[in-house]
Design a protein around this motif. Structure first.
Motif, PDB file in Angstrom:
ATOM      1  N   GLY A  29     -10.416  -4.438  -8.694  1.00  0.00           N
ATOM      2  CA  GLY A  29     -11.060  -3.313  -9.096  1.00  0.00           C
ATOM      3  C   GLY A  29     -11.107  -3.487 -10.616  1.00  0.00           C
ATOM      4  N   ALA A  30     -12.075  -2.526 -11.310  1.00  0.00           N
ATOM      5  CA  ALA A  30     -12.412  -2.484 -12.721  1.00  0.00           C
ATOM      6  C   ALA A  30     -10.663  -2.261 -13.421  1.00  0.00           C
ATOM      7  N   GLY A  31     -10.054  -1.583 -12.860  1.00  0.00           N
ATOM      8  CA  GLY A  31      -9.018  -1.179 -13.630  1.00  0.00           C
ATOM      9  C   GLY A  31      -7.913  -2.401 -13.434  1.00  0.00           C
ATOM     10  N   GLY A  32      -7.916  -3.190 -12.452  1.00  0.00           N
ATOM     11  CA  GLY A  32      -7.040  -4.245 -12.218  1.00  0.00           C
ATOM     12  C   GLY A  32      -7.437  -5.533 -13.180  1.00  0.00           C
ATOM     13  N   LYS A  33      -9.040  -5.657 -13.320  1.00  0.00           N
ATOM     14  CA  LYS A  33      -9.476  -6.776 -14.185  1.00  0.00           C
ATOM     15  C   LYS A  33      -8.939  -6.222 -15.659  1.00  0.00           C
ATOM     16  N   LYS A  34      -8.897  -5.215 -15.968  1.00  0.00           N
ATOM     17  CA  LYS A  34      -8.661  -4.958 -17.440  1.00  0.00           C
ATOM     18  C   LYS A  34      -7.083  -4.660 -17.741  1.00  0.00           C
ATOM     19  N   GLY A  35      -6.245  -4.916 -16.951  1.00  0.00           N
ATOM     20  CA  GLY A  35      -4.974  -4.709 -16.856  1.00  0.00           C
ATOM     21  C   GLY A  35      -4.338  -3.410 -16.744  1.00  0.00           C
ATOM     22  N   ARG A  36      -4.979  -2.368 -16.340  1.00  0.00           N
ATOM     23  CA  ARG A  36      -4.661  -0.975 -16.275  1.00  0.00           C
ATOM     24  C   ARG A  36      -3.879  -0.679 -15.131  1.00  0.00           C
ATOM     25  N   GLY A  37      -3.046   0.336 -15.334  1.00  0.00           N
ATOM     26  CA  GLY A  37      -1.974   0.589 -14.410  1.00  0.00           C
ATOM     27  C   GLY A  37      -0.920  -0.518 -14.078  1.00  0.00           C
ATOM     28  N   LYS A  38      -0.351  -1.052 -15.247  1.00  0.00           N
ATOM     29  CA  LYS A  38       0.534  -2.190 -14.788  1.00  0.00           C
ATOM     30  C   LYS A  38       1.948  -1.654 -14.282  1.00  0.00           C
ATOM     31  N   ARG A  39       2.366  -0.510 -14.634  1.00  0.00           N
ATOM     32  CA  ARG A  39       3.649   0.031 -14.309  1.00  0.00           C
ATOM     33  C   ARG A  39       3.462   0.978 -13.128  1.00  0.00           C
ATOM     34  N   THR A  40       2.533   1.050 -12.516  1.00  0.00           N
ATOM     35  CA  THR A  40       2.419   1.697 -11.192  1.00  0.00           C
ATOM     36  C   THR A  40       2.986   0.982 -10.045  1.00  0.00           C
ATOM     37  N   LYS A  41       3.417   1.708  -9.226  1.00  0.00           N
ATOM     38  CA  LYS A  41       4.136   1.176  -7.833  1.00  0.00           C
ATOM     39  C   LYS A  41       3.145   0.272  -7.162  1.00  0.00           C
ATOM     40  N   ARG A  42       3.397  -0.838  -6.980  1.00  0.00           N
ATOM     41  CA  ARG A  42       2.613  -1.832  -6.489  1.00  0.00           C
ATOM     42  C   ARG A  42       2.444  -1.708  -4.775  1.00  0.00           C
ATOM     43  N   LYS A  43       1.294  -1.691  -4.265  1.00  0.00           N
ATOM     44  CA  LYS A  43       1.090  -1.869  -3.083  1.00  0.00           C
ATOM     45  C   LYS A  43       1.316  -3.098  -2.188  1.00  0.00           C
ATOM     46  N   LEU A  44       2.175  -3.353  -1.245  1.00  0.00           N
ATOM     47  CA  LEU A  44       2.388  -4.576  -0.737  1.00  0.00           C
ATOM     48  C   LEU A  44       1.430  -4.600   0.544  1.00  0.00           C
ATOM     49  N   LYS A  45       1.111  -5.865   1.049  1.00  0.00           N
ATOM     50  CA  LYS A  45       0.342  -6.188   2.098  1.00  0.00           C
ATOM     51  C   LYS A  45       1.200  -6.195   3.230  1.00  0.00           C
ATOM     52  N   LYS A  46       0.963  -5.713   4.330  1.00  0.00           N
ATOM     53  CA  LYS A  46       1.675  -5.306   5.699  1.00  0.00           C
ATOM     54  C   LYS A  46       1.122  -6.464   6.823  1.00  0.00           C
ATOM     55  N   ASP A  47       1.942  -7.144   7.579  1.00  0.00           N
ATOM     56  CA  ASP A  47       1.551  -7.623   8.636  1.00  0.00           C
ATOM     57  C   ASP A  47       1.305  -6.732   9.873  1.00  0.00           C
ATOM     58  N   LEU A  48       0.043  -6.367  10.162  1.00  0.00           N
ATOM     59  CA  LEU A  48      -0.177  -5.357  11.147  1.00  0.00           C
ATOM     60  C   LEU A  48      -0.062  -6.027  12.580  1.00  0.00           C
ATOM     61  N   ASN A  49       0.043  -7.428  12.649  1.00  0.00           N
ATOM     62  CA  ASN A  49       0.152  -7.875  13.931  1.00  0.00           C
ATOM     63  C   ASN A  49       1.599  -8.141  14.321  1.00  0.00           C
ATOM     64  N   ARG A  50       2.581  -7.749  13.345  1.00  0.00           N
ATOM     65  CA  ARG A  50       4.132  -8.029  13.880  1.00  0.00           C
ATOM     66  C   ARG A  50       4.422  -7.020  14.553  1.00  0.00           C
ATOM     67  N   GLY A  51       5.024  -7.358  16.069  1.00  0.00           N
ATOM     68  CA  GLY A  51       5.487  -6.141  16.837  1.00  0.00           C
ATOM     69  C   GLY A  51       4.265  -6.134  17.881  1.00  0.00           C
ATOM     70  N   GLN A  52       3.200  -6.655  17.830  1.00  0.00           N
ATOM     71  CA  GLN A  52       2.162  -6.227  18.549  1.00  0.00           C
ATOM     72  C   GLN A  52       1.925  -7.442  19.674  1.00  0.00           C
ATOM     73  N   PHE A  53       1.778  -7.180  21.037  1.00  0.00           N
ATOM     74  CA  PHE A  53       1.827  -8.113  22.061  1.00  0.00           C
ATOM     75  C   PHE A  53       0.266  -7.831  22.814  1.00  0.00           C
ATOM     76  N   ILE A  54      -0.433  -9.007  23.133  1.00  0.00           N
ATOM     77  CA  ILE A  54      -1.526  -8.802  23.770  1.00  0.00           C
ATOM     78  C   ILE A  54      -1.281  -8.449  25.249  1.00  0.00           C
ATOM     79  N   GLY A  55      -1.862  -7.291  25.741  1.00  0.00           N
ATOM     80  CA  GLY A  55      -1.837  -6.680  27.003  1.00  0.00           C
ATOM     81  C   GLY A  55      -1.003  -5.628  27.036  1.00  0.00           C
ATOM     82  N   GLU A  56      -0.269  -5.396  25.995  1.00  0.00           N
ATOM     83  CA  GLU A  56       0.935  -4.207  25.813  1.00  0.00           C
ATOM     84  C   GLU A  56       0.041  -3.134  25.457  1.00  0.00           C
ATOM     85  N   GLY A  57       0.262  -1.745  26.033  1.00  0.00           N
ATOM     86  CA  GLY A  57      -0.304  -0.495  25.560  1.00  0.00           C
ATOM     87  C   GLY A  57       0.293   0.604  25.946  1.00  0.00           C
TER      88      GLY A  57
END
Length: 402
Positions: free
Chosen positions: A79-107
């Motif tokens: 984003g434009a704020g990230g390019k200009k270094g805005r919001g450095k002290r805000t809580k950073r969002k972390l990337k989650k692994d949405l496939n963790r704990g998911q099994f093909i065929g399980e529903g």
């Protein structure tokens, strides 16, 4: 022609009632031969069953964008704020692994599909599709929710790290042994220590000022094998892990005299950093820079004096230290080079020397000439100390007596 176009558009609607697709097709065939006026006269709403429009969308941003692009939108990395270094002290969002704990065929239905969430063969017989009963399905769902809660709790849990050089810095903190290798090799006898952690920035045309973390980590087994490496990543934990696992592949073997000190005094230089290392007797300890003390403990050196002159950049200090140790000569190497016996004088023996190394082919018959000037660089401070001329800088300061 206009009437036939209108009838063709009518094929896109969902036909309800008892009318079949053949009747609709026959009406379209007749309408294509008729003129516009009879078509408008004969095709009345009573000829077609009641219809309903059904809106369908075959594409959206969920299946047009990749997972990386979707995560960039969630984490606001571009984003434009990230390019200009805005919001450095805000809580950073972390990337989650949405496939963790998911099994093909399980529903939610609890169906068991052989080859996906159930075995293909059982007691030698091929299994077919089946379904869990209600109690087993509830137990499976509760177990999955429990595991997910455990993962979240472990991710939020802060690992208590040991104290380093100071209470708030990462320097000197132990990271444990490096991770096992791809062939199963382990490094349990090694320990890794953080030398430096700093933020670095790179200016790019597309993203602007991009921040990353650079870590300098040294590893050693306390028995002469040690090395160091740099790791760089977007977050600190990944950079530390990369540096620790990379350093194990760049090891030096350092020779030690009686397993406690270096063989002789060493002078080393890297860029604007100069190191003067001096051999010391057993029990002297490590009187050095704190980064050099950490690396000496990883190597297994217990007694040494080291003075750092010039730049105290930790990367330059580390490189100068390892370069100097790799160039030192053992007593046996010096005896083979000179063709003479190497002797050592110790305080408790007085003027009696101790032979510490001898050449394999025996000493050469002709000794070195006495007028040969030794290739030795003297420091003025050492000369003054040897002559007793070295005085404190405060010796001539006049003090007021109250």
């Amino acid at each position: 022609m206009a009437a036939s176009v209108r009838v063709c558009y009518a094929l896109r609607i969902t036909v309800g009632g008892a009318a079949s697709l053949h009747s609709v097709g026959a009406a379209v065939h007749v309408a294509s031969r008729a003129t516009a006026a009879p078509l408008q006269r004969h095709l009345t709403p009573s000829h077609f069953p009641p219809t309903t429009w059904q809106q369908t969308r075959h594409g959206s941003f969920f299946n047009k964008l990749t997972a990386e692009e979707l995560w960039k939108g969630v984490l606001a990395e571009s984003g434009a704020g990230g390019k200009k270094g805005r919001g450095k002290r805000t809580k950073r969002k972390l990337k989650k692994d949405l496939n963790r704990g998911q099994f093909i065929g399980e529903g939610r239905g609890g169906f068991l599909w052989p080859g996906l969430n159930a075995p293909l063969l059982k007691d030698g017989t091929l299994q077919g599709m089946s379904q869990r009963d209600k109690a087993n399905q509830q137990a499976a769902r509760a177990d999955l929710v429990h595991h997910r809660d455990e993962w979240e709790r472990q991710r939020r849990m802060k690992v208590k790290r040991g104290r380093g050089w100071t209470g708030s810095s990462w320097g000197g903190i132990s990271l444990g042994p490096p991770d096992p290798g791809p062939n199963g090799e382990t490094y349990e006898e090694f320990d890794s220590r953080v030398i430096e952690v700093k933020s670095v920035f790179n200016m790019t045309a597309r993203d602007g000022r991009r921040r990353s973390v650079s870590c300098l980590v040294a590893v050693g087994n306390g028995n002469g094998a040690a090395g160091f490496a740099l790791g760089k990543a977007n977050d600190r934990s990944t950079a530390l892990r990369k540096a620790k696992n990379k350093a194990i592949h760049y090891l030096f073997y350092v020779e030690r005299y009686n397993d406690h000190t270096i063989y002789h005094d060493i002078e080393s230089k890297f860029k604007k950093t100069k190191l003067r290392m001096k051999k010391q007797n057993q029990g002297y300890g490590l009187h050095c820079h704190r980064a050099i003390i950490t690396m000496c403990k990883l190597i297994g050196i217990k007694d040494m004096y080291c003075k750092v002159d010039g730049s105290v950049n930790l990367l330059n200090v580390t490189r100068a230290f390892f370069n100097g140790l790799s160039r030192q000569q053992t007593h046996q190497m010096l005896a083979e080079k000179k063709g003479l016996h190497v002797v050592e004088f110790q305080p408790h023996r007085g003027p009696l020397p101790i032979v510490v190394a001898s050449p394999k082919g025996g000493a050469r018959p002709n000794p070195e000439p006495e007028d040969e000037i030794p290739n030795m660089r003297l420091h003025w401070d050492d000369v003054r100390a040897a002559q007793g001329l070295k005085r404190s800088v405060w010796a001539s300061v006049k003090r007021t007596v109250w």
